[in-house]
Each structure stands twice: as C-alpha cells, then as structure tokens.
Scaffold this motif. Sequence first.
Motif, PDB file in Angstrom:
ATOM      1  N   LEU A  46       0.828  -1.202   0.000  1.00 16.88           N
ATOM      2  CA  LEU A  46       0.000   0.000   0.000  1.00 16.88           C
ATOM      3  C   LEU A  46       0.868   1.260   0.000  1.00 16.88           C
ATOM      4  N   TYR A  63       2.226   1.686  -3.464  1.00 19.97           N
ATOM      5  CA  TYR A  63       1.185   2.177  -4.370  1.00 19.97           C
ATOM      6  C   TYR A  63       0.934   3.674  -4.173  1.00 19.97           C
ATOM      7  N   LEU A  64       0.807   4.111  -2.925  1.00 15.50           N
ATOM      8  CA  LEU A  64       0.543   5.537  -2.661  1.00 15.50           C
ATOM      9  C   LEU A  64       1.719   6.409  -3.096  1.00 15.50           C
ATOM     10  N   ILE A 110       1.627   6.585  -6.921  1.00 21.00           N
ATOM     11  CA  ILE A 110       0.544   7.438  -7.441  1.00 21.00           C
ATOM     12  C   ILE A 110       0.913   8.912  -7.290  1.00 21.00           C
ATOM     13  N   PHE A 111       1.456   9.290  -6.123  1.00 23.52           N
ATOM     14  CA  PHE A 111       1.858  10.687  -5.932  1.00 23.52           C
ATOM     15  C   PHE A 111       3.017  11.058  -6.850  1.00 23.52           C
TER      16      PHE A 111
END
Length: 113
Positions: free
Chosen positions: A32, A35-36, A39-40
Amino acid sequence: MADDVAFRSCLVRLAAVVVLVGLYTQSFKKMLATYLFGIFAIGGVLLPDWDYFDRSISQWCTPFSVDHDMDAGSRSAHFPTTPARFRIYPVRMVIYVVVYGFGLYKWWMYISN
C-alpha cells in the motif's frame, strides 16, 4: 492522447512494482505504501499545468491567463511546439530532485526494514 498512453503505461509499471514489493516483503502495508508513493510520484510528473509553471519562478504566485479566442496560428507564436514537460529548467529540476529523492529515500527505508 499521448498523455493518456504515458499515464496508463506508468500505472501498469507501478502495478508491477507493487506486486514485486508484495512478493519480496510479504506485507500488505508495504504494498500500500508503494502504491501511494507511486501514485503521488506519477501525479507530480504527469498532472501539473505545465503552461502555468513554464514561466519565471518569480511569477508562479501571480495569476495566469490564456486567451482562449486565439487562433492556432497566433497560439503557435506564443507557445513553443516542444511540450514543456520535456524542457529542462534548473529550478524545477532541483525541486523535483529534492522532493522525489527524499520521498524515494523514505520509501526505501520503509520497504527495506
């Protein structure tokens, strides 16, 4: 259209990295976090309004307006044909290196522990 292709390919690569991190660490929290962070990072490179930031850094705090009633001929005289994303500006590069370098360092420290 080219931006959509670049965005999709970045998301596919991010998914592959998330899967690899998951297989290596066996941790959903680290997947997670990957992934975060991804994405940022992708959003920071692909989503900004480059016409706005394609000015002197001293004018970034002033309003920006574009005449929407300009025809294509006069618009090409004001806007270069090379996309602003691919031009190198020293201040922008320093900001990106510092922000992404720190983020990548923190992410690596979290994943490797």
